[in-house]
Motif scaffolding. Structure first.
Motif, PDB file in Angstrom:
ATOM      1  N   TYR A  23     -12.225   2.951  10.881  1.00  0.00           N
ATOM      2  CA  TYR A  23     -12.925   1.677  11.072  1.00  0.00           C
ATOM      3  C   TYR A  23     -13.199   0.967   9.756  1.00  0.00           C
ATOM      4  CZ  TYR A  23     -13.381   2.592  15.985  1.00  0.00           C
ATOM      5  OH  TYR A  23     -13.094   2.816  17.294  1.00  0.00           O
ATOM      6  N   LEU A  24     -13.145   1.704   8.661  1.00  0.00           N
ATOM      7  CA  LEU A  24     -13.327   1.064   7.349  1.00  0.00           C
ATOM      8  C   LEU A  24     -11.980   0.688   6.742  1.00  0.00           C
ATOM      9  CD1 LEU A  24     -16.162   3.276   5.824  1.00  0.00           C
ATOM     10  CD2 LEU A  24     -16.349   0.967   6.740  1.00  0.00           C
ATOM     11  N   PHE A  25     -10.943   0.735   7.581  1.00  0.00           N
ATOM     12  CA  PHE A  25      -9.578   0.369   7.180  1.00  0.00           C
ATOM     13  C   PHE A  25      -9.026   1.302   6.112  1.00  0.00           C
ATOM     14  CE2 PHE A  25     -11.963  -3.507   8.239  1.00  0.00           C
ATOM     15  CZ  PHE A  25     -11.304  -3.869   9.400  1.00  0.00           C
ATOM     16  N   TYR A  32     -16.700  -4.743  21.695  1.00  0.00           N
ATOM     17  CA  TYR A  32     -15.758  -5.068  20.609  1.00  0.00           C
ATOM     18  C   TYR A  32     -14.783  -3.918  20.376  1.00  0.00           C
ATOM     19  CZ  TYR A  32     -13.990  -5.418  15.865  1.00  0.00           C
ATOM     20  OH  TYR A  32     -13.174  -5.403  14.763  1.00  0.00           O
ATOM     21  N   HIS A  78     -15.554  -7.710  11.045  1.00  0.00           N
ATOM     22  CA  HIS A  78     -14.634  -6.596  11.249  1.00  0.00           C
ATOM     23  C   HIS A  78     -13.431  -7.042  12.069  1.00  0.00           C
ATOM     24  CE1 HIS A  78     -13.337  -2.510  12.416  1.00  0.00           C
ATOM     25  NE2 HIS A  78     -13.943  -2.144  11.288  1.00  0.00           N
ATOM     26  N   MET A 100       0.837  -1.210   0.000  1.00  0.00           N
ATOM     27  CA  MET A 100       0.000   0.000   0.000  1.00  0.00           C
ATOM     28  C   MET A 100       0.867   1.254   0.000  1.00  0.00           C
ATOM     29  SD  MET A 100      -3.393   0.137   2.239  1.00  0.00           S
ATOM     30  CE  MET A 100      -3.292  -1.472   3.006  1.00  0.00           C
ATOM     31  N   VAL A 104     -25.595  -6.951  13.494  1.00  0.00           N
ATOM     32  CA  VAL A 104     -24.488  -6.217  14.106  1.00  0.00           C
ATOM     33  C   VAL A 104     -23.410  -7.185  14.578  1.00  0.00           C
ATOM     34  CG1 VAL A 104     -23.841  -4.730  16.033  1.00  0.00           C
ATOM     35  CG2 VAL A 104     -25.923  -4.255  14.739  1.00  0.00           C
ATOM     36  N   VAL A 112     -28.648  -3.383  23.454  1.00  0.00           N
ATOM     37  CA  VAL A 112     -27.910  -4.623  23.156  1.00  0.00           C
ATOM     38  C   VAL A 112     -26.949  -4.378  21.992  1.00  0.00           C
ATOM     39  CG1 VAL A 112     -28.115  -6.956  22.186  1.00  0.00           C
ATOM     40  CG2 VAL A 112     -29.640  -6.240  24.037  1.00  0.00           C
ATOM     41  N   ILE A 113     -27.459  -3.712  20.959  1.00  0.00           N
ATOM     42  CA  ILE A 113     -26.627  -3.421  19.792  1.00  0.00           C
ATOM     43  C   ILE A 113     -25.419  -2.586  20.206  1.00  0.00           C
ATOM     44  CG2 ILE A 113     -26.586  -2.053  17.651  1.00  0.00           C
ATOM     45  CD1 ILE A 113     -29.493  -3.053  17.209  1.00  0.00           C
ATOM     46  N   ILE A 134     -22.759  -4.746  22.048  1.00  0.00           N
ATOM     47  CA  ILE A 134     -21.939  -5.579  21.162  1.00  0.00           C
ATOM     48  C   ILE A 134     -20.817  -4.724  20.560  1.00  0.00           C
ATOM     49  CG2 ILE A 134     -21.912  -6.935  19.033  1.00  0.00           C
ATOM     50  CD1 ILE A 134     -24.867  -7.602  19.559  1.00  0.00           C
ATOM     51  N   ILE A 135     -21.221  -3.570  20.013  1.00  0.00           N
ATOM     52  CA  ILE A 135     -20.235  -2.709  19.363  1.00  0.00           C
ATOM     53  C   ILE A 135     -19.246  -2.158  20.384  1.00  0.00           C
ATOM     54  CG2 ILE A 135     -19.942  -0.607  17.999  1.00  0.00           C
ATOM     55  CD1 ILE A 135     -22.753  -1.077  16.877  1.00  0.00           C
ATOM     56  N   VAL A 160     -19.581  -7.302  13.343  1.00  0.00           N
ATOM     57  CA  VAL A 160     -18.479  -7.146  14.290  1.00  0.00           C
ATOM     58  C   VAL A 160     -17.490  -8.289  14.132  1.00  0.00           C
ATOM     59  CG1 VAL A 160     -17.981  -7.393  16.741  1.00  0.00           C
ATOM     60  CG2 VAL A 160     -19.625  -5.686  15.987  1.00  0.00           C
ATOM     61  N   PRO A 180       8.995   1.944  12.885  1.00  0.00           N
ATOM     62  CA  PRO A 180       8.535   2.031  14.272  1.00  0.00           C
ATOM     63  C   PRO A 180       9.704   2.175  15.222  1.00  0.00           C
ATOM     64  CG  PRO A 180       8.131  -0.159  13.319  1.00  0.00           C
ATOM     65  CD  PRO A 180       8.680   0.699  12.232  1.00  0.00           C
ATOM     66  N   ILE A 202      -6.102  -2.781  21.666  1.00  0.00           N
ATOM     67  CA  ILE A 202      -5.017  -3.464  20.970  1.00  0.00           C
ATOM     68  C   ILE A 202      -4.460  -2.597  19.846  1.00  0.00           C
ATOM     69  CG2 ILE A 202      -4.438  -5.500  19.572  1.00  0.00           C
ATOM     70  CD1 ILE A 202      -6.792  -6.923  21.029  1.00  0.00           C
ATOM     71  N   MET A 203      -5.338  -2.003  19.057  1.00  0.00           N
ATOM     72  CA  MET A 203      -4.901  -1.402  17.797  1.00  0.00           C
ATOM     73  C   MET A 203      -4.694   0.101  17.813  1.00  0.00           C
ATOM     74  SD  MET A 203      -6.896  -3.781  15.053  1.00  0.00           S
ATOM     75  CE  MET A 203      -6.135  -3.003  13.658  1.00  0.00           C
ATOM     76  N   LYS A 226      -5.252  -7.511   9.076  1.00  0.00           N
ATOM     77  CA  LYS A 226      -4.520  -6.270   8.794  1.00  0.00           C
ATOM     78  C   LYS A 226      -3.349  -6.114   9.745  1.00  0.00           C
ATOM     79  CE  LYS A 226      -6.680  -3.780   5.631  1.00  0.00           C
ATOM     80  NZ  LYS A 226      -6.120  -2.907   4.629  1.00  0.00           N
ATOM     81  N   ARG A 227      -3.623  -6.438  10.994  1.00  0.00           N
ATOM     82  CA  ARG A 227      -2.609  -6.251  12.022  1.00  0.00           C
ATOM     83  C   ARG A 227      -1.430  -7.190  11.774  1.00  0.00           C
ATOM     84  NH1 ARG A 227      -1.764  -3.950  16.823  1.00  0.00           N
ATOM     85  NH2 ARG A 227      -0.672  -5.215  18.368  1.00  0.00           N
ATOM     86  N   ARG A 231     -10.788  -3.816  20.775  1.00  0.00           N
ATOM     87  CA  ARG A 231     -10.018  -3.605  19.542  1.00  0.00           C
ATOM     88  C   ARG A 231      -9.128  -2.364  19.662  1.00  0.00           C
ATOM     89  NH1 ARG A 231     -10.281  -0.751  14.676  1.00  0.00           N
ATOM     90  NH2 ARG A 231      -9.744  -1.985  12.841  1.00  0.00           N
ATOM     91  N   GLN A 255       1.710   2.877   3.397  1.00  0.00           N
ATOM     92  CA  GLN A 255       2.547   2.065   4.258  1.00  0.00           C
ATOM     93  C   GLN A 255       4.034   2.398   4.116  1.00  0.00           C
ATOM     94  OE1 GLN A 255      -0.008  -0.703   5.385  1.00  0.00           O
ATOM     95  NE2 GLN A 255       0.975   0.405   7.011  1.00  0.00           N
ATOM     96  N   ASN A 285       5.455   5.378   5.957  1.00  0.00           N
ATOM     97  CA  ASN A 285       5.506   5.333   7.425  1.00  0.00           C
ATOM     98  C   ASN A 285       6.941   5.344   7.913  1.00  0.00           C
ATOM     99  OD1 ASN A 285       2.923   5.381   8.116  1.00  0.00           O
ATOM    100  ND2 ASN A 285       2.707   3.191   8.552  1.00  0.00           N
TER     101      ASN A 285
END
Ligand code: HEM
Ligand code: SF4
Ligand code: SF4
Lengths: 239, 372
Positions: A122-124, A209, B343, A1, B336, A201-202, A205-206, B340, A10, A216-217, B350-351, A213, A4, A7
């Motif tokens: 979030y859409l990479f 997650y 995703h 890419m 959803v 609830v929705i 979940i999000i 998730v 690191p 970590i990221m 990716k990582r 995420r 990339q 960059n």
């Protein structure tokens, strides 16, 4: 890419100086976990109120099973409501981050732009996320929609239902009974309340997650911040 | 042209009712209205001295179940007296006159008691096609309603039809049947919903208004609190089974035979305000739940459009779908959740990719450094 290759290499781990900022004050953290516990309790008991499990036969006075389910729902509901009121108070007296759930900087173009940056992340489509002390703008918007408005929704519809049992002239009726003047058939209020549960609830979940995420990221701590109150960063680069 | 209007007592005496029966009627009325014995003389005095309030009773789109219920009031005296007082004036289904005579009686009554009569409405006006779906005396009912309402002191909306629209207003409501309070906007309106309302509730409301010459206290939706302040569920004799968690699961199961709670069979008692579980029907004989069938919520707004009478959760058909809250929620959470998971998988990939790239980069820059 293409991005990339541009960059910088690191930084070797030894060179990372971890900075930390105190963001979530104790009342905010306490509220977060009390609220989480109350919501989970309300979801389980609420689901059973909609679709009750059945106990065995025998004299009715030997059982109070459904009664306990409802009792638990109402107890957790009162904790949720009082905690939410406390949280609103803290938004007034607390630090900048404590206000984030209640005031959206809708007038700031920068804020809107960063929402789209976050969506791209979030859409990479964004290789490197931005750093934030508090909630990132997208998270802030989501929390406002799901938690601030969602909880308020549950409180208003829930107490309006509670007022039906408490009766005309009771204080739940005084504060929340007005809803029944607008939504006539209280079956509809039951359904609105019930749909609100799935709305939350929705979010859960999000939320769970994304929190893990991001931990970590992204370039900052997330999960531990809601425990210790401190945001730590993984690098020293500006924003 | 002031003419002395007779009192209730006069009417009763004229009908051959003794003083003793009259006093009995007063005590019964007090009891039905939830008033203490101290009110009996007050009621008696009011009925003996006050000029009676005339009532005009009009009929729109309806099945006449309200009238049917009314004439079956448990206490015959209450029925006779109240009913005769009403039919003296105008009620096209119950009065002797018909046709032009009846219409003349209506005009007469309005003229004579301007601003003093109570307008009782059974059924409702359809508004589509200029109201042509319901014609009374050659004119759309909505016109008669507006005319009669203009000089009325107050309006009683009998039954679910006049109060909320009922079956003729159920989706898609082809005739645009419209409840009274959405057509008449400038009069006090008392809703007495039910399909039909309980007879004792109807006579109770009318007697209260005639006796005390004021409207009963109403709830937020305009229903008299004395009969509509509690839900069927609050006074249901099967409530202990509800709290215990003992529910009927099928119409033919053992639990149905044992008389357990009908909640899971779609009983609408928990959302329905009415007096069935206390006053009951047909001289207090029974009421739906007592006979083993759930309440269908007949005294609530839009009770035809809440999905099946036998479903606990109400059916939502907002966006062309027909499902309950749990079905919608499960699908939404499923979508959803799947997104998730997808995703998360992409993120992990990716990582891993980035890590190996970073490693390669570090290795490359190292080798460049050493090479220099
Ligand atoms: C996150 C918060 C909450 C969730 C997820 C939740 C969930 C639910 C669900 C799913 C139902 C069943 C609805 C139905 O009849 O289909 C319910 C019923 C009910 N909830 Fe909540 N609820 C919440 C908060 C509250 C609050 C704050 C109150 C206030 C007192 C409340 C009071 C009630 C009442 C009174 C009922 C009806 C109980 C009955 O019909 O016996 N809820 N809840
Ligand atoms: S039968 Fe209906 S009204 Fe009676 S307790 Fe059960 S749910 Fe409530
Ligand atoms: S029990 Fe329910 S459905 Fe039956 S008459 Fe009473 S309010 Fe109407």
């Amino acid at each position: 890419m293409a991005t990339q290759t541009t960059n910088p290499p690191p930084t070797p781990p030894s060179a990372v100086r971890q900075t930390s900022v105190y963001v979530y004050e104790a009342p905010v953290r306490l509220w977060h976990w009390v609220n989480a516990l109350a919501i989970v309790t309300l979801m389980v008991t609420g689901y059973f109120i909609g679709t009750p499990p059945v106990v065995g036969t025998g004299e009715a006075y030997n059982h109070f099973f459904f009664g306990y389910i409802r009792f638990t729902h109402f107890s957790a509901a009162m904790i949720l409501t009082v905690a939410f009121a406390g949280r609103m108070y803290w938004a007034v007296v607390g630090n900048h981050h404590a206000k984030q759930l209640f005031v959206l900087p809708l007038w700031r173009a920068q804020w809107w732009r960063e929402i789209f940056t976050e969506i791209r992340w979030y859409l990479f489509l964004e290789s490197k996320p931005k750093k934030y002390h508090g909630h990132n703008p997208l998270a802030q918007l989501a929390m406002f929609m799901f938690i601030t408005l969602g909880t308020l929704w549950m409180i208003v519809t829930g107490w309006a239902l509670y007022a039906e049992g408490a009766g005309e002239g009771s204080w739940p009726d005084f504060f929340f009974g007005w809803l029944r003047g607008y939504v006539h058939n209280s079956q509809t209020i039951h359904t609105l309340h019930h749909l609100g549960m799935w709305w939350i609830v929705i979010f859960m979940i999000i939320h769970i997650y994304v929190a893990i995420r991001e931990d970590i990221m992204s370039r900052q701590s997330i999960v531990s911040t809601m425990i210790s109150g401190h945001r730590t960063f993984k690098d020293d680069d500006p924003d | 042209m002031s003419q002395a209007i007779e009192t209730f007592y006069d009417v009763m005496r004229r009908q051959g009712i003794t003083r003793r029966s009259f006093m009995k009627y007063c005590s019964l009325t007090a009891a039905a209205l939830g008033l203490g014995p101290a009110f009996v003389p007050k009621i008696a005095e009011a009925m003996g001295t006050k000029p009676r309030t005339p009532v005009i009773w009009v009929h729109g789109l309806e099945c006449t179940c309200c009238s049917e219920s009314f004439i079956r009031s448990a206490h015959p005296l209450a029925k006779d007296v109240v009913l005769s007082m009403i039919s003296l004036d105008y009620d096209d289904t119950l009065m002797a006159a018909a046709g032009h005579q009846a219409e003349a009686a209506l005009m007469d009554t309005i003229e004579k008691y301007k601003g003093n009569y109570i307008l009782a409405v059974e059924g409702n006006p359809p508004l589509n096609e200029d109201g042509m779906y319901c014609i009374i005396g050659g004119k759309p009912f909505v016109e008669q309603l507006k005319m009669a309402a203009e000089h009325a002191k107050a309006i009683i909306s009998w039954g679910a039809c006049a109060s909320y629209g009922c079956v003729q207003a159920a989706s898609p409501n082809p005739t645009r049947a419209t409840p009274v309070h959405k057509v008449i906007l400038d009069k006090p309106i008392i809703k007495v919903p039910g399909c039909p309302p309980i007879a004792e509730v109807m006579t109770g409301v009318i007697t209260y208004m005639l006796t005390f010459d004021r409207l009963p206290e109403l709830d937020r939706q305009g229903r008299p609190l004395m009969f509509y302040s509690q839900r069927i569920h609050d006074k249901c004799y099967r409530r202990p089974h509800f709290d215990a968690g003992q529910f009927v699961e099928h119409w033919d199961d053992e639990n149905a035979r044992k008389g357990y709670c009908l909640y899971k069979m779609g009983c609408k008692g928990p959302t329905t305000y009415n007096a069935c579980s206390t006053v009951r029907w047909n001289e207090g004989t029974s009421f739906p739940i007592q006979s083993g069938h759930g309440c269908i919520g007949c005294s609530e707004d839009g009770f035809w459009d809440q999905g099946g009478f036998y479903n606990r959760l109400h059916t939502i058909n907002q966006f062309g779908i027909e499902a309950n809250a749990d079905q919608i929620g499960t699908v939404a959470a499923g979508v959803v959740g799947t997104s998730v998971a997808a995703h998360a998988a992409i993120s992990a990939l990716k990582r891993a990719q980035k890590k190996s790239q970073d490693k390669a980069q570090v290795a490359q820059s190292k080798s460049e450094n050493t090479g220099a």
